[in-house]
Design a protein around this motif. Structure first.
Motif, PDB file in Angstrom:
ATOM      1  N   UNK A  52       0.854  -1.189   0.000  1.00  0.00           N
ATOM      2  CA  UNK A  52       0.000   0.000   0.000  1.00  0.00           C
ATOM      3  C   UNK A  52       0.893   1.243   0.000  1.00  0.00           C
ATOM      4  N   UNK A  53       0.427   2.286  -0.710  1.00  0.00           N
ATOM      5  CA  UNK A  53       1.140   3.569  -0.735  1.00  0.00           C
ATOM      6  C   UNK A  53       0.106   4.677  -0.564  1.00  0.00           C
ATOM      7  N   UNK A  54       0.452   5.694   0.228  1.00  0.00           N
ATOM      8  CA  UNK A  54      -0.465   6.816   0.469  1.00  0.00           C
ATOM      9  C   UNK A  54      -0.710   7.618  -0.805  1.00  0.00           C
ATOM     10  N   UNK A  55      -1.947   8.063  -0.970  1.00  0.00           N
ATOM     11  CA  UNK A  55      -2.318   8.778  -2.203  1.00  0.00           C
ATOM     12  C   UNK A  55      -1.956  10.263  -2.185  1.00  0.00           C
ATOM     13  N   UNK A  56      -1.466  10.767  -1.040  1.00  0.00           N
ATOM     14  CA  UNK A  56      -1.199  12.216  -0.946  1.00  0.00           C
ATOM     15  C   UNK A  56       0.259  12.568  -1.232  1.00  0.00           C
ATOM     16  N   UNK A  57       1.086  11.578  -1.569  1.00  0.00           N
ATOM     17  CA  UNK A  57       2.510  11.850  -1.802  1.00  0.00           C
ATOM     18  C   UNK A  57       2.716  12.486  -3.171  1.00  0.00           C
ATOM     19  N   UNK A  58       3.736  13.342  -3.276  1.00  0.00           N
ATOM     20  CA  UNK A  58       4.046  13.885  -4.599  1.00  0.00           C
ATOM     21  C   UNK A  58       4.710  12.784  -5.435  1.00  0.00           C
ATOM     22  N   UNK A  59       4.822  12.948  -6.767  1.00  0.00           N
ATOM     23  CA  UNK A  59       5.306  11.852  -7.626  1.00  0.00           C
ATOM     24  C   UNK A  59       6.666  11.283  -7.220  1.00  0.00           C
ATOM     25  N   UNK A  60       7.579  12.141  -6.755  1.00  0.00           N
ATOM     26  CA  UNK A  60       8.919  11.655  -6.398  1.00  0.00           C
ATOM     27  C   UNK A  60       8.897  10.877  -5.087  1.00  0.00           C
ATOM     28  N   UNK A  61       8.084  11.328  -4.125  1.00  0.00           N
ATOM     29  CA  UNK A  61       7.924  10.578  -2.872  1.00  0.00           C
ATOM     30  C   UNK A  61       7.223   9.254  -3.134  1.00  0.00           C
ATOM     31  N   UNK A  62       6.173   9.305  -3.959  1.00  0.00           N
ATOM     32  CA  UNK A  62       5.378   8.110  -4.240  1.00  0.00           C
ATOM     33  C   UNK A  62       6.257   7.033  -4.871  1.00  0.00           C
ATOM     34  N   UNK A  63       7.058   7.425  -5.858  1.00  0.00           N
ATOM     35  CA  UNK A  63       7.922   6.465  -6.545  1.00  0.00           C
ATOM     36  C   UNK A  63       8.921   5.835  -5.585  1.00  0.00           C
ATOM     37  N   UNK A  64       9.571   6.643  -4.771  1.00  0.00           N
ATOM     38  CA  UNK A  64      10.562   6.128  -3.822  1.00  0.00           C
ATOM     39  C   UNK A  64       9.906   5.179  -2.817  1.00  0.00           C
ATOM     40  N   UNK A  65       8.728   5.566  -2.331  1.00  0.00           N
ATOM     41  CA  UNK A  65       8.003   4.716  -1.369  1.00  0.00           C
ATOM     42  C   UNK A  65       7.606   3.400  -2.022  1.00  0.00           C
ATOM     43  N   UNK A  66       7.102   3.470  -3.247  1.00  0.00           N
ATOM     44  CA  UNK A  66       6.671   2.255  -3.945  1.00  0.00           C
ATOM     45  C   UNK A  66       7.841   1.290  -4.147  1.00  0.00           C
TER      46      UNK A  66
END
Length: 199
Positions: A52-66
């Motif tokens: 699961x990944x939070x939907x409020x992250x910006x694209x660069x945070x989201x990618x790193x988290x994923x």
């Protein structure tokens, strides 16, 4: 999946992420913001796994988290039960992140901090102040400030509790909880709501 990913990560990263998701049979669920984590990986009794990944992250945070969470998934498949952020995970995470270290995906303001973080990645990117600030574009959320920005002895709110900012230790700030009178250490990039300033 392609159209969903386009909403959350840099466009140039989409083919690489699609490859990882298909190659490792990742079940990805995008969820509402959680206060304590950006993403997680879990295994179920039936042997299935989910990221699961939070939907409020910006694209660069989201990618790193994923990719961080996919690394947990790959580590689990390869090595079974090992230390969550130990050497096996670090090696897998570094290997998976390498193709994303390009200026078309991570801008030059972020790349050097990301490369430095990946030399010895920690459980949370938030512990790396320079990377955390770069990923957020140096901006706290609307209506909030980073704790290092607020004056000494100011009162601030964090998770519905009031604190008074104290002295800085090496990398963190001593803050007095005004309810239980205990002192807590805050990361300098913690996002807080300023209530009263002593200036």
């Amino acid at each position: 999946m392609h159209r969903t990913l386009l909403k959350y990560i840099p466009e140039k990263a989409v083919p690489l992420v699609e490859y990882l998701i298909n190659e490792h049979k990742v079940r990805l669920k995008i969820v509402n913001q959680r206060q304590t984590k950006h993403g997680d990986f879990r295994t179920f009794p039936n042997g299935q796994t989910q990221i699961t990944v939070n939907n409020n992250l910006n694209p660069h945070q989201f990618l790193l988290t994923l990719v961080h969470e996919i690394a947990h998934h790959v580590t689990h498949k390869k090595f079974g039960r090992v230390q969550p952020h130990g050497k096996h995970w670090k090696t897998v995470f570094q290997h998976l992140m390498l193709p994303f270290l390009q200026p078309e995906i991570y801008p030059k303001e972020i790349l050097p901090h990301l490369a430095n973080y990946l030399k010895n990645p920690k459980a949370s990117t938030d512990t790396d102040v320079n990377l955390s600030l770069a990923l957020r574009g140096g901006q706290a959320e609307n209506g909030k400030s980073f704790i290092f920005e607020i004056p000494f002895e100011s009162v601030f709110q964090f998770k519905n509790t009031l604190y008074k900012r104290g002295n800085k230790r090496r990398t963190r700030y001593e803050c007095l909880n005004l309810t239980n009178k205990k002192v807590y250490l805050f990361n300098q990039n913690a996002e807080v709501k300023l209530i009263t300033s002593n200036i």
